[in-house]
Design a protein around this motif. Structure first.
Motif, mmCIF file in Angstrom:
data_model
loop_
_atom_site.group_PDB
_atom_site.id
_atom_site.type_symbol
_atom_site.label_atom_id
_atom_site.label_comp_id
_atom_site.label_asym_id
_atom_site.label_seq_id
_atom_site.Cartn_x
_atom_site.Cartn_y
_atom_site.Cartn_z
ATOM 1 N N UNK A 1 -104.890 -41.455 -2.390
ATOM 2 C CA UNK A 1 -105.549 -42.352 -1.450
ATOM 3 C C UNK A 1 -104.551 -43.383 -0.945
ATOM 4 N N UNK A 2 -103.802 -43.989 -1.860
ATOM 5 C CA UNK A 2 -102.863 -45.025 -1.445
ATOM 6 C C UNK A 2 -101.634 -44.432 -0.762
ATOM 7 N N UNK A 3 -101.325 -43.176 -1.006
ATOM 8 C CA UNK A 3 -100.295 -42.510 -0.207
ATOM 9 C C UNK A 3 -100.741 -42.505 1.249
ATOM 10 N N UNK A 4 -102.003 -42.204 1.456
ATOM 11 C CA UNK A 4 -102.545 -42.213 2.811
ATOM 12 C C UNK A 4 -102.513 -43.598 3.413
ATOM 13 N N UNK A 5 -102.894 -44.607 2.641
ATOM 14 C CA UNK A 5 -102.874 -45.975 3.132
ATOM 15 C C UNK A 5 -101.449 -46.394 3.495
ATOM 16 N N UNK B 1 -92.684 -51.734 -8.166
ATOM 17 C CA UNK B 1 -93.153 -51.741 -6.773
ATOM 18 C C UNK B 1 -94.592 -51.231 -6.678
ATOM 19 N N UNK B 2 -94.926 -50.210 -7.459
ATOM 20 C CA UNK B 2 -96.296 -49.694 -7.460
ATOM 21 C C UNK B 2 -97.253 -50.771 -7.986
ATOM 22 N N UNK B 3 -96.878 -51.391 -9.095
ATOM 23 C CA UNK B 3 -97.733 -52.431 -9.664
ATOM 24 C C UNK B 3 -97.896 -53.600 -8.690
ATOM 25 N N UNK B 4 -96.818 -54.012 -8.037
ATOM 26 C CA UNK B 4 -96.907 -55.105 -7.051
ATOM 27 C C UNK B 4 -97.902 -54.751 -5.951
ATOM 28 N N UNK C 1 -101.306 -56.717 -5.072
ATOM 29 C CA UNK C 1 -101.487 -57.284 -3.732
ATOM 30 C C UNK C 1 -102.741 -56.753 -3.045
ATOM 31 N N UNK C 2 -103.157 -55.542 -3.386
ATOM 32 C CA UNK C 2 -104.354 -54.938 -2.786
ATOM 33 C C UNK C 2 -105.617 -55.219 -3.592
ATOM 34 N N UNK C 3 -105.474 -55.934 -4.725
ATOM 35 C CA UNK C 3 -106.630 -56.266 -5.543
ATOM 36 C C UNK C 3 -107.142 -55.121 -6.397
ATOM 37 N N UNK C 4 -106.342 -54.080 -6.553
ATOM 38 C CA UNK C 4 -106.749 -52.933 -7.377
ATOM 39 C C UNK C 4 -106.717 -53.316 -8.849
ATOM 40 N N UNK C 5 -105.707 -54.098 -9.229
ATOM 41 C CA UNK C 5 -105.659 -54.715 -10.554
ATOM 42 C C UNK C 5 -105.552 -56.211 -10.329
ATOM 43 N N UNK C 6 -106.136 -56.997 -11.220
ATOM 44 C CA UNK C 6 -106.216 -58.444 -10.997
ATOM 45 C C UNK C 6 -104.901 -59.157 -11.262
ATOM 46 N N UNK C 7 -104.104 -58.634 -12.185
ATOM 47 C CA UNK C 7 -102.827 -59.286 -12.491
ATOM 48 C C UNK C 7 -101.842 -58.249 -13.005
ATOM 49 N N UNK C 8 -100.584 -58.584 -12.868
ATOM 50 C CA UNK C 8 -99.525 -57.690 -13.328
ATOM 51 C C UNK C 8 -99.461 -57.684 -14.852
#
Length: 187
Positions: free
Chosen positions: A4-8, A157-160, A164-171
């Motif tokens: 999905x995020x590859x598409x985004x 970079x993936x985690x960032x 940034x997209x709100x998928x996870x709340x914090x690193x």
């Protein structure tokens, strides 16, 4: 989720207008079938889906992975408990996986033969398996400094992006997400 995020990410790279695109979660067969039938103009998929779509006569153009999401296509997962209590098991799994990966890269014909011996249902499908392995070699396994080693910069970079997209709340500290301790002994 990576598809999905590859598409985004591809949308951002290509500068699509969000109102002109629709992203569908069509499942493991639906994605390539919609694409092959011309009902979807783009798909983010795995090597096997590419081969399946090509077999229908669909024209497939593969995007350079540098322009995609950069997700980790394959990984071996083990709990902290298993790593602590049964590291020999984890080492055996990692070693076997990396041997298979190395065989695909060095001698894909031998890898196809070994795969068909292990999974006899694929007898007669050797050309398709070879195409899948060739795609893995070119688009998934290429450019690794150490075979199977986690790339901390790529993971960061993936985690960032996820944060940034709100998928996870914090690193999470990267050292808590992976270990390369079994890779060195396997190579």
């Amino acid at each position: 989720m990576g598809q999905f995020y590859s598409g985004q990410k591809a949308e951002n790279w290509i500068s699509f207008e969000p109102t002109l695109t629709t992203i569908q979660a069509a499942g493991p067969t639906g994605v390539w079938q919609l694409f092959a039938a011309g009902k979807a103009s783009v798909m983010a998929g795995v090597a096997g889906w590419v081969v399946s779509a090509r077999e229908t006569g669909a024209k497939v153009h593969l995007m350079n992975p540098k322009h995609g999401f950069g997700s980790m296509a394959q990984a071996i997962l083990a709990s902290d408990e298993t790593i602590t209590k049964n590291p020999q098991l984890v080492q055996k799994v990692v070693t076997a996986a990396l041997r298979g990966m190395a065989l695909i890269m060095k001698d894909p014909d031998a890898a196809v033969a070994a795969y068909v011996r292990a999974v006899p249902a694929y007898k007669g499908h050797e050309p398709q398996i070879r195409q899948v392995f060739d795609l893995f070699d070119k688009y998934v396994y290429a450019n690794q400094k150490v075979l199977g080693e986690m790339d901390a910069g790529r993971l960061a970079r993936i985690q960032d992006f996820y944060v940034s997209e709100g998928i996870v709340s914090k690193a999470t500290p990267l050292s808590e997400l992976y270990t390369n301790q079994f890779v060195g002994a396997a190579n």
